[in-house]
Design an enzyme around this catalytic site. Sequence first.
Site, PDB file in Angstrom:
ATOM      1  N   GLY A 106      42.710  74.157  27.399  1.00 19.01           N
ATOM      2  CA  GLY A 106      43.859  73.000  27.085  1.00 19.01           C
ATOM      3  C   GLY A 106      45.040  73.657  27.609  1.00 19.01           C
ATOM      4  NE  ARG A 109      50.790  79.861  30.389  1.00 13.69           N
ATOM      5  CZ  ARG A 109      50.855  80.802  31.339  1.00 13.69           C
ATOM      6  NH1 ARG A 109      51.825  81.279  31.143  1.00 13.69           N
ATOM      7  NH2 ARG A 109      49.827  81.046  32.030  1.00 13.69           N
ATOM      8  CE  LYS A 129      51.646  78.034  34.071  1.00 14.19           C
ATOM      9  NZ  LYS A 129      50.970  78.173  35.318  1.00 14.19           N
ATOM     10  CG  ASP A 141      54.765  82.777  23.321  1.00 13.85           C
ATOM     11  OD1 ASP A 141      53.952  82.404  24.419  1.00 13.85           O
ATOM     12  OD2 ASP A 141      55.699  83.877  23.403  1.00 13.85           O
ATOM     13  NE  ARG A 192      51.572  73.480  37.094  1.00 11.76           N
ATOM     14  CZ  ARG A 192      50.375  74.120  36.674  1.00 11.76           C
ATOM     15  NH1 ARG A 192      50.247  75.291  37.202  1.00 11.76           N
ATOM     16  NH2 ARG A 192      49.496  73.618  35.628  1.00 11.76           N
ATOM     17  NE  ARG A 199      44.252  72.235  34.286  1.00 10.85           N
ATOM     18  CZ  ARG A 199      45.348  73.311  34.654  1.00 10.85           C
ATOM     19  NH1 ARG A 199      44.917  74.304  34.746  1.00 10.85           N
ATOM     20  NH2 ARG A 199      46.571  73.004  34.486  1.00 10.85           N
ATOM     21  CG  ASP A 264      40.693  77.928  33.402  1.00 10.18           C
ATOM     22  OD1 ASP A 264      39.699  78.784  33.652  1.00 10.18           O
ATOM     23  OD2 ASP A 264      41.588  78.328  32.964  1.00 10.18           O
ATOM     24  CG  ASN A 265      43.356  79.239  36.573  1.00 12.48           C
ATOM     25  OD1 ASN A 265      43.776  78.200  35.676  1.00 12.48           O
ATOM     26  ND2 ASN A 265      43.431  80.188  36.215  1.00 12.48           N
ATOM     27  CG  ASP A 274      47.154  77.185  36.211  1.00 13.23           C
ATOM     28  OD1 ASP A 274      48.203  76.490  36.234  1.00 13.23           O
ATOM     29  OD2 ASP A 274      46.162  77.182  35.472  1.00 13.23           O
TER      30      ASP A 274
HETATM   31  P1  AMP Z   1      46.096  80.914  32.616  1.00 15.14           P
HETATM   32  O1  AMP Z   1      45.808  82.369  32.448  1.00 15.14           O
HETATM   33  O2  AMP Z   1      47.501  80.416  32.910  1.00 15.14           O
HETATM   34  O3  AMP Z   1      44.953  79.952  33.543  1.00 15.14           O
HETATM   35  O4  AMP Z   1      45.589  80.054  31.145  1.00 15.14           O
HETATM   36  C1  AMP Z   1      44.386  80.090  30.609  1.00 15.14           C
HETATM   37  C2  AMP Z   1      44.651  79.541  29.072  1.00 15.14           C
HETATM   38  O5  AMP Z   1      45.675  80.255  28.295  1.00 15.14           O
HETATM   39  C3  AMP Z   1      45.170  77.998  29.121  1.00 15.14           C
HETATM   40  O6  AMP Z   1      44.622  77.440  28.138  1.00 15.14           O
HETATM   41  C4  AMP Z   1      46.474  78.440  28.824  1.00 15.14           C
HETATM   42  O7  AMP Z   1      47.084  76.903  28.300  1.00 15.14           O
HETATM   43  C5  AMP Z   1      46.366  79.333  27.591  1.00 15.14           C
HETATM   44  N1  AMP Z   1      47.741  80.123  27.674  1.00 15.14           N
HETATM   45  C6  AMP Z   1      48.305  81.035  28.686  1.00 15.14           C
HETATM   46  N2  AMP Z   1      49.240  81.602  28.271  1.00 15.14           N
HETATM   47  C7  AMP Z   1      49.628  81.091  27.192  1.00 15.14           C
HETATM   48  C8  AMP Z   1      50.896  81.075  25.905  1.00 15.14           C
HETATM   49  N3  AMP Z   1      51.862  82.031  26.140  1.00 15.14           N
HETATM   50  N4  AMP Z   1      50.751  80.428  25.177  1.00 15.14           N
HETATM   51  C9  AMP Z   1      49.801  79.788  24.682  1.00 15.14           C
HETATM   52  N5  AMP Z   1      48.704  79.624  25.526  1.00 15.14           N
HETATM   53  C10 AMP Z   1      48.685  80.091  26.633  1.00 15.14           C
HETATM   54 MG    MG Z   2      45.238  78.338  33.962  1.00 11.11          MG
END
Ligand code: AMP
Ligand code: MG
Length: 477
Positions: A106, A109, A129, A141, A192, A199, A264-265, A274
Amino acid sequence: MQFALIPYSTKQREITSYSNLNFQFDNSYARSLPGFYTKGEAEKSPAPTLIKLNTQLAEELRLDPQQLDPETAAQIFSGNQPPDDAEVLAQAYAGHQFGNFVPQLGDGRAVLLGEVIDIHGNRRDIQLKGSGRTPFSRGGDGKAAVGPVLREYIIGEAMHALGIPTTRALAAVSTGQKIFRDNILPGAILTRVASSHIRVGTFQFFAARRDTAKIKQLADYTIARHYPHITTYQDFLKAVCDRQASLIAQWMHVGFIHGVMNTDNMAISGETIDYGPCAFMDYYDPETVFSSIDRQGRYAYGQQPLIARWNLTRFAETLLPLGISVEEATTIINNFTDQYDHYWLTAMRRKLGISHSTDPSDMQLANLFLSTIHQLQLDYTNAFHTLQTDPGTFGAFATEWQKHRINHDEMKQANPIYIPRNHLVEAALTAATNNDLAPFNTLLEVITQPFTHQPGRDEYTQPAPRSAPPYRTFCGT
Ligand code: AMP
Ligand code: MG
Protein backbone atom coordinates in the site's frame (compact mmCIF):
# COMPACT_ATOMS: atom_id res chain seq x y z
CA MET A 1 -10.72 -15.18 4.42
CA GLN A 2 -11.62 -11.52 4.77
CA PHE A 3 -9.11 -8.87 5.81
CA ALA A 4 -10.36 -5.42 6.64
CA LEU A 5 -8.17 -2.46 5.78
CA ILE A 6 -6.34 -1.16 8.79
CA PRO A 7 -8.33 1.84 10.06
CA TYR A 8 -6.68 5.22 9.89
CA SER A 9 -5.10 5.47 13.30
CA THR A 10 -2.56 8.27 13.37
CA LYS A 11 -3.85 11.50 14.83
CA GLN A 12 -5.87 13.49 12.29
CA ARG A 13 -4.72 17.06 12.03
CA GLU A 14 -7.08 19.94 11.39
CA ILE A 15 -6.63 21.41 7.94
CA THR A 16 -6.56 25.13 8.54
CA SER A 17 -5.95 26.63 5.12
CA TYR A 18 -6.82 25.73 1.58
CA SER A 19 -5.38 26.73 -1.73
CA ASN A 20 -7.73 28.78 -3.87
CA LEU A 21 -6.19 27.27 -6.97
CA ASN A 22 -8.89 25.36 -8.75
CA PHE A 23 -7.75 21.85 -9.63
CA GLN A 24 -11.26 20.80 -10.65
CA PHE A 25 -10.66 17.39 -9.16
CA ASP A 26 -12.99 14.59 -10.16
CA ASN A 27 -12.18 11.78 -7.78
CA SER A 28 -13.51 8.60 -9.33
CA TYR A 29 -11.31 6.26 -7.28
CA ALA A 30 -12.53 7.72 -4.00
CA ARG A 31 -16.12 7.69 -5.26
CA SER A 32 -16.25 4.29 -6.96
CA LEU A 33 -13.99 2.16 -4.81
CA PRO A 34 -14.67 2.57 -1.09
CA GLY A 35 -12.77 -0.16 0.75
CA PHE A 36 -9.79 0.13 -1.61
CA TYR A 37 -8.05 2.90 0.32
CA THR A 38 -7.91 4.74 3.61
CA LYS A 39 -8.62 8.45 3.91
CA GLY A 40 -5.86 10.54 5.34
CA GLU A 41 -3.77 13.56 4.71
CA ALA A 42 -0.20 14.58 4.13
CA GLU A 43 1.88 15.42 7.17
CA LYS A 44 2.74 19.09 7.50
CA SER A 45 6.14 20.20 6.27
CA PRO A 46 7.90 22.74 8.51
CA ALA A 47 9.41 24.92 5.76
CA PRO A 48 8.41 23.87 2.25
CA THR A 49 10.40 25.36 -0.63
CA LEU A 50 9.76 24.79 -4.30
CA ILE A 51 12.66 23.05 -6.03
CA LYS A 52 11.08 22.62 -9.43
CA LEU A 53 7.72 23.09 -11.11
CA ASN A 54 6.96 21.45 -14.43
CA THR A 55 5.06 24.34 -15.99
CA GLN A 56 4.39 22.55 -19.27
CA LEU A 57 2.79 19.64 -17.47
CA ALA A 58 0.88 22.05 -15.21
CA GLU A 59 -0.67 23.61 -18.31
CA GLU A 60 -1.50 20.18 -19.69
CA LEU A 61 -3.38 19.54 -16.43
CA ARG A 62 -5.28 22.85 -16.82
CA LEU A 63 -3.46 24.44 -13.88
CA ASP A 64 -2.53 28.05 -14.40
CA PRO A 65 1.25 28.34 -13.79
CA GLN A 66 0.66 32.09 -13.23
CA GLN A 67 -1.25 31.24 -10.08
CA LEU A 68 1.42 28.78 -9.02
CA ASP A 69 3.97 31.24 -7.70
CA PRO A 70 6.81 29.47 -5.85
CA GLU A 71 5.28 30.18 -2.43
CA THR A 72 1.83 28.84 -3.33
CA ALA A 73 3.28 25.88 -5.21
CA ALA A 74 5.44 24.97 -2.21
CA GLN A 75 2.40 25.09 0.10
CA ILE A 76 0.24 22.96 -2.20
CA PHE A 77 2.82 20.41 -3.29
CA SER A 78 4.12 19.86 0.21
CA GLY A 79 0.59 18.91 1.21
CA ASN A 80 0.49 21.83 3.66
CA GLN A 81 -2.45 23.40 1.84
CA PRO A 82 -4.35 20.71 -0.01
CA PRO A 83 -6.59 22.09 -2.75
CA ASP A 84 -10.11 22.37 -1.40
CA ASP A 85 -11.60 19.66 -3.62
CA ALA A 86 -8.81 17.17 -2.92
CA GLU A 87 -9.81 13.87 -1.28
CA VAL A 88 -6.54 12.75 0.21
CA LEU A 89 -6.21 8.98 0.38
CA ALA A 90 -3.70 6.12 0.56
CA GLN A 91 -4.33 3.19 -1.78
CA ALA A 92 -4.18 -0.44 -0.70
CA TYR A 93 -2.07 -2.92 -2.63
CA ALA A 94 -0.05 -6.08 -2.14
CA GLY A 95 2.81 -7.42 -4.23
CA HIS A 96 5.54 -9.91 -4.96
CA GLN A 97 8.80 -8.33 -3.86
CA PHE A 98 11.78 -10.16 -5.38
CA GLY A 99 9.47 -13.14 -5.84
CA ASN A 100 8.06 -13.20 -2.30
CA PHE A 101 4.42 -12.35 -1.79
CA VAL A 102 3.62 -9.60 0.71
CA PRO A 103 -0.16 -9.43 1.25
CA GLN A 104 -0.13 -5.83 2.40
CA LEU A 105 2.04 -3.03 1.05
CA GLY A 106 0.00 0.00 0.00
CA ASP A 107 0.85 3.70 -0.17
CA GLY A 108 3.20 3.89 2.79
CA ARG A 109 4.84 7.14 1.78
CA ALA A 110 2.43 8.66 -0.69
CA VAL A 111 -1.09 10.02 -0.84
CA LEU A 112 -3.39 10.62 -3.76
CA LEU A 113 -4.73 14.18 -3.87
CA GLY A 114 -7.25 13.45 -6.58
CA GLU A 115 -7.82 13.11 -10.31
CA VAL A 116 -7.98 15.78 -12.97
CA ILE A 117 -9.03 15.63 -16.60
CA ASP A 118 -6.20 17.00 -18.73
CA ILE A 119 -6.46 19.12 -21.88
CA HIS A 120 -6.56 15.95 -23.99
CA GLY A 121 -9.50 14.61 -22.00
CA ASN A 122 -7.38 12.02 -20.16
CA ARG A 123 -7.88 11.32 -16.47
CA ARG A 124 -4.67 11.77 -14.46
CA ASP A 125 -3.89 11.03 -10.79
CA ILE A 126 -2.04 13.65 -8.78
CA GLN A 127 -0.08 12.07 -5.94
CA LEU A 128 2.32 13.37 -3.33
CA LYS A 129 5.21 10.97 -2.74
CA GLY A 130 7.24 11.39 0.45
CA SER A 131 4.34 13.06 2.26
CA GLY A 132 4.58 11.20 5.57
CA ARG A 133 3.16 8.19 7.31
CA THR A 134 -0.08 6.47 6.37
CA PRO A 135 -1.70 3.30 7.74
CA PHE A 136 0.42 1.40 5.17
CA SER A 137 3.77 2.73 6.37
CA ARG A 138 4.67 -0.30 8.52
CA GLY A 139 8.04 0.61 10.06
CA GLY A 140 8.82 3.43 7.61
CA ASP A 141 8.72 7.17 8.14
CA GLY A 142 6.72 7.88 4.99
CA LYS A 143 9.32 10.39 3.90
CA ALA A 144 11.63 10.77 0.92
CA ALA A 145 15.02 12.44 0.55
CA VAL A 146 15.76 15.10 -2.03
CA GLY A 147 18.12 12.81 -4.01
CA PRO A 148 15.62 10.03 -4.80
CA VAL A 149 12.87 12.60 -5.43
CA LEU A 150 14.97 14.36 -8.04
CA ARG A 151 16.10 11.02 -9.49
CA GLU A 152 12.47 10.11 -10.10
CA TYR A 153 11.89 13.59 -11.55
CA ILE A 154 14.76 13.42 -14.00
CA ILE A 155 14.44 9.79 -15.09
CA GLY A 156 10.66 10.06 -15.52
CA GLU A 157 10.96 13.21 -17.61
CA ALA A 158 13.74 11.58 -19.66
CA MET A 159 11.50 8.59 -20.36
CA HIS A 160 8.66 10.89 -21.38
CA ALA A 161 10.95 12.81 -23.74
CA LEU A 162 12.05 9.48 -25.23
CA GLY A 163 8.39 8.78 -26.00
CA ILE A 164 8.01 5.99 -23.43
CA PRO A 165 4.80 5.75 -21.38
CA THR A 166 5.58 6.90 -17.85
CA THR A 167 4.32 8.61 -14.75
CA ARG A 168 5.59 12.19 -14.66
CA ALA A 169 6.82 14.82 -12.26
CA LEU A 170 4.70 17.92 -11.74
CA ALA A 171 6.73 19.39 -8.89
CA ALA A 172 9.46 18.76 -6.36
CA VAL A 173 9.56 20.59 -3.03
CA SER A 174 11.97 20.33 -0.16
CA THR A 175 10.18 20.06 3.16
CA GLY A 176 12.67 21.77 5.44
CA GLN A 177 12.76 18.59 7.49
CA LYS A 178 15.76 16.35 8.07
CA ILE A 179 15.22 12.68 7.41
CA PHE A 180 17.24 9.81 8.73
CA ARG A 181 18.71 7.14 6.47
CA ASP A 182 22.32 5.94 6.53
CA ASN A 183 23.01 9.59 7.10
CA ILE A 184 20.90 12.70 7.67
CA LEU A 185 19.35 14.04 4.46
CA PRO A 186 17.09 16.92 3.45
CA GLY A 187 13.49 15.73 3.04
CA ALA A 188 11.51 16.32 -0.16
CA ILE A 189 8.19 15.49 -1.81
CA LEU A 190 7.56 14.61 -5.44
CA THR A 191 4.22 15.44 -7.02
CA ARG A 192 3.65 12.54 -9.35
CA VAL A 193 1.18 12.43 -12.20
CA ALA A 194 0.00 9.04 -13.44
CA SER A 195 -2.80 7.88 -15.69
CA SER A 196 -3.62 5.85 -12.57
CA HIS A 197 -1.81 4.15 -9.73
CA ILE A 198 -3.57 0.80 -10.19
CA ARG A 199 -0.94 -1.92 -10.06
CA VAL A 200 -0.77 -5.68 -10.50
CA GLY A 201 -0.41 -5.57 -6.72
CA THR A 202 -3.76 -3.79 -6.35
CA PHE A 203 -5.46 -6.85 -7.83
CA GLN A 204 -3.28 -9.14 -5.73
CA PHE A 205 -4.39 -7.38 -2.55
CA PHE A 206 -7.99 -8.53 -3.06
CA ALA A 207 -7.08 -11.87 -4.64
CA ALA A 208 -5.09 -12.75 -1.52
CA ARG A 209 -8.20 -12.03 0.53
CA ARG A 210 -10.37 -14.15 -1.82
CA ASP A 211 -12.59 -11.11 -2.28
CA THR A 212 -14.00 -11.84 -5.74
CA ALA A 213 -16.57 -9.06 -5.53
CA LYS A 214 -13.80 -6.50 -5.05
CA ILE A 215 -11.64 -7.99 -7.82
CA LYS A 216 -14.61 -7.67 -10.15
CA GLN A 217 -15.25 -4.11 -9.01
CA LEU A 218 -11.59 -3.22 -9.54
CA ALA A 219 -11.45 -4.92 -12.94
CA ASP A 220 -14.60 -3.13 -14.10
CA TYR A 221 -13.28 0.20 -12.87
CA THR A 222 -9.88 -0.36 -14.50
CA ILE A 223 -11.42 -1.42 -17.81
CA ALA A 224 -13.64 1.65 -17.84
CA ARG A 225 -10.67 3.89 -17.03
CA HIS A 226 -7.92 2.40 -19.20
CA TYR A 227 -9.47 0.01 -21.72
CA PRO A 228 -12.98 1.37 -22.35
CA HIS A 229 -13.37 -0.47 -25.67
CA ILE A 230 -13.03 -3.87 -23.97
CA THR A 231 -15.98 -6.10 -23.07
CA THR A 232 -14.52 -9.33 -21.60
CA TYR A 233 -12.01 -10.10 -18.85
CA GLN A 234 -10.09 -12.27 -21.34
CA ASP A 235 -9.63 -9.25 -23.58
CA PHE A 236 -8.68 -7.17 -20.56
CA LEU A 237 -5.85 -9.58 -19.74
CA LYS A 238 -4.77 -9.58 -23.40
CA ALA A 239 -4.74 -5.79 -23.53
CA VAL A 240 -2.70 -5.45 -20.33
CA CYS A 241 -0.19 -8.01 -21.68
CA ASP A 242 -0.01 -6.13 -24.97
CA ARG A 243 0.76 -2.79 -23.31
CA GLN A 244 3.43 -4.36 -21.11
CA ALA A 245 5.01 -6.10 -24.13
CA SER A 246 5.19 -2.74 -25.87
CA LEU A 247 6.49 -0.96 -22.76
CA ILE A 248 9.27 -3.42 -21.95
CA ALA A 249 10.41 -3.44 -25.60
CA GLN A 250 10.73 0.34 -25.36
CA TRP A 251 12.76 0.08 -22.14
CA MET A 252 15.10 -2.39 -23.80
CA HIS A 253 15.59 -0.12 -26.79
CA VAL A 254 16.89 2.76 -24.69
CA GLY A 255 18.85 0.58 -22.25
CA PHE A 256 16.58 1.37 -19.30
CA ILE A 257 16.82 -0.84 -16.24
CA HIS A 258 13.92 -0.45 -13.82
CA GLY A 259 15.73 -2.18 -11.00
CA VAL A 260 12.70 -3.24 -8.88
CA MET A 261 10.14 -4.89 -11.15
CA ASN A 262 8.08 -6.13 -8.22
CA THR A 263 4.42 -6.72 -9.05
CA ASP A 264 3.49 -3.66 -6.99
CA ASN A 265 5.67 -1.60 -9.34
CA MET A 266 3.86 -2.68 -12.52
CA ALA A 267 1.04 -0.35 -13.54
CA ILE A 268 -2.03 -1.77 -15.27
CA SER A 269 -2.13 1.35 -17.46
CA GLY A 270 1.15 0.32 -19.12
CA GLU A 271 3.10 3.30 -17.78
CA THR A 272 6.54 2.96 -16.23
CA ILE A 273 6.07 3.53 -12.50
CA ASP A 274 8.11 3.76 -9.29
CA TYR A 275 11.56 4.93 -10.19
CA GLY A 276 13.80 3.69 -7.40
CA PRO A 277 17.23 2.24 -8.12
CA CYS A 278 16.62 2.55 -11.89
CA ALA A 279 19.37 3.58 -14.29
CA PHE A 280 20.33 3.52 -17.95
CA MET A 281 22.85 0.94 -19.10
CA ASP A 282 26.07 2.31 -20.58
CA TYR A 283 28.39 -0.51 -21.73
CA TYR A 284 26.21 -3.15 -23.31
CA ASP A 285 25.81 -6.26 -21.20
CA PRO A 286 22.49 -8.07 -20.68
CA GLU A 287 23.58 -8.97 -17.14
CA THR A 288 23.87 -5.35 -16.09
CA VAL A 289 22.47 -4.68 -12.61
CA PHE A 290 22.93 -1.34 -10.84
CA SER A 291 20.68 -1.83 -7.83
CA SER A 292 22.53 -2.59 -4.62
CA ILE A 293 19.56 -4.62 -3.32
CA ASP A 294 19.32 -6.87 -6.41
CA ARG A 295 22.08 -9.25 -5.42
CA GLN A 296 20.84 -12.17 -7.54
CA GLY A 297 20.36 -10.08 -10.68
CA ARG A 298 16.65 -10.92 -10.78
CA TYR A 299 15.96 -7.54 -12.37
CA ALA A 300 19.02 -7.36 -14.62
CA TYR A 301 18.62 -5.61 -17.99
CA GLY A 302 18.27 -8.84 -19.99
CA GLN A 303 15.81 -10.36 -17.50
CA GLN A 304 13.17 -7.67 -17.88
CA PRO A 305 10.98 -9.32 -20.56
CA LEU A 306 10.96 -12.60 -18.59
CA ILE A 307 10.09 -10.81 -15.37
CA ALA A 308 7.30 -8.86 -17.05
CA ARG A 309 5.84 -12.16 -18.17
CA TRP A 310 6.20 -13.59 -14.66
CA ASN A 311 4.39 -10.55 -13.24
CA LEU A 312 1.63 -10.84 -15.84
CA THR A 313 1.17 -14.48 -14.85
CA ARG A 314 0.58 -13.30 -11.28
CA PHE A 315 -1.90 -10.75 -12.67
CA ALA A 316 -3.69 -13.44 -14.70
CA GLU A 317 -4.06 -15.53 -11.53
CA THR A 318 -5.99 -12.73 -9.86
CA LEU A 319 -8.51 -12.73 -12.73
CA LEU A 320 -9.29 -16.46 -12.65
CA PRO A 321 -12.21 -15.98 -10.22
CA LEU A 322 -13.83 -13.74 -12.85
CA GLY A 323 -14.35 -16.68 -15.19
CA ILE A 324 -11.10 -16.88 -17.14
CA SER A 325 -10.07 -20.53 -17.39
CA VAL A 326 -6.50 -21.59 -16.65
CA GLU A 327 -6.18 -22.69 -20.32
CA GLU A 328 -7.31 -19.29 -21.61
CA ALA A 329 -4.98 -17.48 -19.23
CA THR A 330 -2.08 -19.73 -20.22
CA THR A 331 -2.64 -19.10 -23.93
CA ILE A 332 -2.73 -15.34 -23.36
CA ILE A 333 0.41 -15.36 -21.22
CA ASN A 334 2.24 -17.61 -23.70
CA ASN A 335 1.44 -15.10 -26.40
CA PHE A 336 3.31 -12.39 -24.48
CA THR A 337 6.70 -13.51 -25.83
CA ASP A 338 5.54 -13.24 -29.45
CA GLN A 339 3.99 -9.83 -28.80
CA TYR A 340 7.15 -8.67 -27.12
CA ASP A 341 9.35 -9.99 -29.99
CA HIS A 342 7.11 -8.22 -32.47
CA TYR A 343 7.42 -4.85 -30.72
CA TRP A 344 11.09 -5.38 -30.11
CA LEU A 345 11.95 -6.22 -33.72
CA THR A 346 9.76 -3.50 -35.21
CA ALA A 347 11.51 -0.78 -33.23
CA MET A 348 14.95 -2.39 -33.59
CA ARG A 349 14.55 -2.25 -37.36
CA ARG A 350 14.03 1.51 -37.03
CA LYS A 351 17.09 1.84 -34.81
CA LEU A 352 19.08 0.04 -37.50
CA GLY A 353 17.47 2.09 -40.30
CA ILE A 354 15.87 -0.91 -42.00
CA SER A 355 12.18 -0.57 -41.16
CA HIS A 356 11.24 -1.19 -44.80
CA SER A 357 12.38 -4.79 -44.30
CA THR A 358 9.97 -7.58 -43.40
CA ASP A 359 12.61 -10.31 -43.45
CA PRO A 360 12.26 -12.48 -40.33
CA SER A 361 16.05 -13.00 -40.34
CA ASP A 362 16.37 -9.36 -39.18
CA MET A 363 15.98 -10.86 -35.70
CA GLN A 364 19.32 -12.66 -36.15
CA LEU A 365 20.85 -9.54 -37.64
CA ALA A 366 19.75 -7.42 -34.66
CA ASN A 367 21.08 -10.03 -32.26
CA LEU A 368 24.38 -10.08 -34.14
CA PHE A 369 24.59 -6.32 -33.60
CA LEU A 370 24.06 -6.77 -29.87
CA SER A 371 26.55 -9.61 -29.51
CA THR A 372 29.07 -7.52 -31.47
CA ILE A 373 28.74 -4.48 -29.21
CA HIS A 374 28.82 -6.77 -26.19
CA GLN A 375 32.11 -8.24 -27.40
CA LEU A 376 33.51 -4.80 -28.20
CA GLN A 377 32.23 -3.50 -24.84
CA LEU A 378 30.67 -0.46 -26.46
CA ASP A 379 28.34 2.08 -24.94
CA TYR A 380 24.84 0.96 -25.96
CA THR A 381 23.42 4.41 -26.81
CA ASN A 382 26.46 5.61 -28.70
CA ALA A 383 26.91 2.37 -30.67
CA PHE A 384 23.91 3.26 -32.86
CA HIS A 385 25.57 6.56 -33.78
CA THR A 386 28.97 5.00 -34.35
CA LEU A 387 27.25 2.59 -36.72
CA GLN A 388 26.34 5.54 -38.93
CA THR A 389 29.72 7.25 -38.92
CA ASP A 390 32.08 4.30 -38.63
CA PRO A 391 30.35 1.03 -39.61
CA GLY A 392 33.73 -0.70 -40.03
CA THR A 393 33.93 -0.95 -36.23
CA PHE A 394 31.28 -3.65 -36.34
CA GLY A 395 33.07 -6.15 -38.61
CA ALA A 396 30.94 -9.02 -39.90
CA PHE A 397 27.75 -7.36 -38.69
CA ALA A 398 28.44 -4.29 -40.84
CA THR A 399 28.91 -6.44 -43.95
CA GLU A 400 25.49 -8.06 -43.45
CA TRP A 401 23.79 -4.83 -42.44
CA GLN A 402 25.08 -2.89 -45.45
CA LYS A 403 23.32 -5.33 -47.78
CA HIS A 404 20.18 -3.42 -46.73
CA ARG A 405 19.21 0.01 -48.01
CA ILE A 406 19.91 2.03 -44.83
CA ASN A 407 17.61 4.90 -43.94
CA HIS A 408 19.83 7.28 -41.95
CA ASP A 409 17.05 9.77 -41.18
CA GLU A 410 15.08 7.01 -39.57
CA MET A 411 18.10 6.07 -37.46
CA LYS A 412 18.45 9.68 -36.29
CA GLN A 413 14.81 9.74 -35.23
CA ALA A 414 15.00 6.39 -33.46
CA ASN A 415 18.29 6.73 -31.58
CA PRO A 416 18.61 9.26 -28.76
CA ILE A 417 21.79 11.28 -28.46
CA TYR A 418 21.23 12.06 -24.77
CA ILE A 419 20.15 9.75 -21.98
CA PRO A 420 20.54 10.52 -18.26
CA ARG A 421 24.11 9.34 -17.81
CA ASN A 422 24.64 7.70 -14.42
CA HIS A 423 27.61 9.74 -13.27
CA LEU A 424 25.90 12.99 -14.35
CA VAL A 425 22.66 12.06 -12.58
CA GLU A 426 24.67 11.28 -9.47
CA ALA A 427 26.60 14.56 -9.66
CA ALA A 428 23.36 16.52 -10.14
CA LEU A 429 21.69 14.83 -7.17
CA THR A 430 24.70 15.33 -4.93
CA ALA A 431 24.84 19.03 -5.85
CA ALA A 432 21.08 19.39 -5.28
CA THR A 433 21.41 17.76 -1.85
CA ASN A 434 23.92 20.54 -1.12
CA ASN A 435 21.53 23.24 -2.39
CA ASP A 436 23.12 23.70 -5.83
CA LEU A 437 20.42 23.09 -8.42
CA ALA A 438 22.38 24.24 -11.47
CA PRO A 439 23.64 20.78 -12.56
CA PHE A 440 20.13 19.32 -12.11
CA ASN A 441 18.55 22.06 -14.20
CA THR A 442 21.07 21.74 -17.02
CA LEU A 443 20.80 17.96 -17.06
CA LEU A 444 17.01 18.23 -17.19
CA GLU A 445 17.28 20.58 -20.14
CA VAL A 446 19.61 18.21 -21.98
CA ILE A 447 17.67 15.00 -21.46
CA THR A 448 14.28 16.50 -22.31
CA GLN A 449 15.49 17.04 -25.92
CA PRO A 450 17.14 13.65 -26.40
CA PHE A 451 17.12 13.57 -30.19
CA THR A 452 18.35 17.13 -30.80
CA HIS A 453 22.06 17.82 -31.07
CA GLN A 454 22.92 20.45 -28.45
CA PRO A 455 26.15 22.31 -29.27
CA GLY A 456 28.70 22.47 -26.47
CA ARG A 457 27.11 19.59 -24.57
CA ASP A 458 29.20 16.68 -25.82
CA GLU A 459 30.14 15.68 -22.27
CA TYR A 460 26.48 14.65 -21.81
CA THR A 461 26.91 11.94 -24.46
CA GLN A 462 29.74 10.14 -22.71
CA PRO A 463 29.57 7.27 -20.23
CA ALA A 464 31.66 7.48 -17.07
CA PRO A 465 35.28 6.52 -17.71
CA ARG A 466 35.94 2.80 -17.43
CA SER A 467 38.32 3.51 -14.59
CA ALA A 468 35.38 4.77 -12.48
CA PRO A 469 34.14 2.35 -9.80
CA PRO A 470 31.08 0.26 -10.83
CA TYR A 471 27.88 2.29 -10.59
CA ARG A 472 25.52 1.39 -7.74
CA THR A 473 22.01 2.64 -7.13
CA PHE A 474 20.11 2.54 -3.86
CA CYS A 475 16.43 2.20 -3.20
CA GLY A 476 16.21 5.54 -1.46
CA THR A 477 13.43 4.43 0.86
P1 AMP B 1 8.86 0.78 -3.27
O1 AMP B 1 10.18 0.22 -2.90
O2 AMP B 1 8.86 2.25 -3.50
O3 AMP B 1 8.20 0.06 -4.40
O4 AMP B 1 7.94 0.58 -1.99
C1 AMP B 1 7.54 -0.68 -1.50
C2 AMP B 1 6.63 -0.50 -0.33
O5 AMP B 1 7.31 0.09 0.78
C3 AMP B 1 5.43 0.40 -0.56
O6 AMP B 1 4.34 -0.10 0.16
C4 AMP B 1 5.88 1.73 -0.01
O7 AMP B 1 4.80 2.55 0.33
C5 AMP B 1 6.67 1.30 1.20
N1 AMP B 1 7.68 2.28 1.58
C6 AMP B 1 8.83 2.57 0.92
N2 AMP B 1 9.52 3.53 1.55
C7 AMP B 1 8.81 3.87 2.64
C8 AMP B 1 9.00 4.81 3.71
N3 AMP B 1 10.06 5.62 3.78
N4 AMP B 1 8.03 4.87 4.67
C9 AMP B 1 6.96 4.08 4.62
N5 AMP B 1 6.73 3.19 3.65
C10 AMP B 1 7.63 3.08 2.68
MG1 MG C 1 6.55 0.81 -5.31
